[in-house]
Design a protein around this motif. Structure first.
Motif, PDB file in Angstrom:
ATOM      1  N   ALA A 138       0.781  -1.259   0.010  1.00 12.42           N
ATOM      2  CA  ALA A 138      -0.016   0.044   0.135  1.00 12.42           C
ATOM      3  C   ALA A 138       0.817   1.102   0.069  1.00 12.42           C
ATOM      4  N   ALA A 139       1.851   1.037   0.597  1.00  8.96           N
ATOM      5  CA  ALA A 139       2.937   2.501   0.671  1.00  8.96           C
ATOM      6  C   ALA A 139       3.380   2.807  -0.760  1.00  8.96           C
ATOM      7  N   ALA A 154     -11.283  -8.185  -3.303  1.00 12.80           N
ATOM      8  CA  ALA A 154     -10.173  -9.301  -3.707  1.00 12.80           C
ATOM      9  C   ALA A 154     -10.631 -10.345  -2.716  1.00 12.80           C
ATOM     10  N   GLU A 155     -10.227 -11.653  -3.627  1.00 18.17           N
ATOM     11  CA  GLU A 155     -10.329 -12.930  -2.832  1.00 18.17           C
ATOM     12  C   GLU A 155      -9.662 -12.934  -1.534  1.00 18.17           C
ATOM     13  N   ALA A 156      -9.928 -13.666  -0.501  1.00 18.08           N
ATOM     14  CA  ALA A 156      -9.256 -13.605   0.809  1.00 18.08           C
ATOM     15  C   ALA A 156      -8.141 -14.381   0.624  1.00 18.08           C
ATOM     16  N   LEU A 157      -6.962 -13.696   1.156  1.00 15.97           N
ATOM     17  CA  LEU A 157      -5.695 -14.251   1.164  1.00 15.97           C
ATOM     18  C   LEU A 157      -5.366 -15.050   2.386  1.00 15.97           C
ATOM     19  N   LEU A 170      -1.543  -7.723  -2.242  1.00 19.93           N
ATOM     20  CA  LEU A 170      -3.011  -7.321  -1.618  1.00 19.93           C
ATOM     21  C   LEU A 170      -2.919  -5.983  -1.580  1.00 19.93           C
ATOM     22  N   GLY A 171      -1.850  -5.338  -0.740  1.00 18.84           N
ATOM     23  CA  GLY A 171      -1.759  -3.863  -0.371  1.00 18.84           C
ATOM     24  C   GLY A 171      -1.853  -3.189  -1.715  1.00 18.84           C
ATOM     25  N   GLN A 172      -0.972  -3.482  -2.557  1.00 18.39           N
ATOM     26  CA  GLN A 172      -0.859  -2.611  -3.880  1.00 18.39           C
ATOM     27  C   GLN A 172      -2.351  -2.654  -4.635  1.00 18.39           C
ATOM     28  N   THR A 173      -2.926  -3.742  -4.308  1.00 12.31           N
ATOM     29  CA  THR A 173      -4.117  -3.700  -5.315  1.00 12.31           C
ATOM     30  C   THR A 173      -5.286  -2.782  -4.663  1.00 12.31           C
ATOM     31  N   MET A 201      -9.412  -9.265   2.918  1.00  9.35           N
ATOM     32  CA  MET A 201      -9.125  -9.847   4.213  1.00  9.35           C
ATOM     33  C   MET A 201      -7.699 -10.541   3.857  1.00  9.35           C
ATOM     34  N   PHE A 202      -6.903 -10.774   5.159  1.00  7.83           N
ATOM     35  CA  PHE A 202      -5.711 -11.800   4.945  1.00  7.83           C
ATOM     36  C   PHE A 202      -5.811 -12.536   6.314  1.00  7.83           C
TER      37      PHE A 202
END
Length: 152
Positions: A26-27, A119-122, A139-142, A91-92
């Protein structure tokens, strides 16, 4: 500036390692997306209402969500009722088993909130390896990219 909330719980440190990788992804969008990271017991209604996107990280405890994540959801559900409709979320899960119970539980609760899964659960079983951490980073990027581009 879009706003992304990440709440999580970790006792063994595994979910915390996943959270750090999600945050690193995400950063990459820090100029466009503000990331707020809180332990589930420290997060509240104001944080949830602030968010334009939500990531939830939980260990699998007895085939379910962690008590801390469930507590956050219990504390915010009725006060947030009707105020977070359509909130994009993902979620993860740090799983000792298959993680399916934790995923099912959060999907059902999120449906009650009226959130939109993006997004699908990781699910990461056991100790996180390089591949698992790369998936968390993605996931954070997405989530951040989707918010930054207005996709969600």
């Amino acid at each position: 500036m879009k706003r992304l909330l990440l709440i999580y719980h970790s006792q063994s440190g595994r979910t915390a390692r996943l959270m750090e990788a999600v945050c690193a992804g995400a950063a990459e969008f820090a100029g466009e997306v503000e990331l707020r990271v809180l332990r589930a017991f420290d997060a509240g209604l104001d944080d949830l209402l602030w968010a334009e996107g939500l990531l939830i990280g939980t260990p699998e405890n007895f085939g379910y969500l962690s008590g801390a994540v469930k507590d956050f959801l219990d504390r915010t559900y009725y006060p947030a009722e009707g105020k977070t409709l359509g909130l994009p979320w993902a979620m993860f899960v740090s799983a000792g088993n298959d993680g399916a119970g934790a995923v099912r539980a959060l999907e059902r609760i999120a449906t009650g909130y009226g959130w939109t899964r993006v997004a699908e659960a990781l699910i990461v079983q056991g100790e996180p390896d390089g591949m698992a951490l790369a998936r968390c980073r993605e996931l954070g990027q997405t989530l951040a990219a989707g918010l930054a581009c207005g996709v969600f």
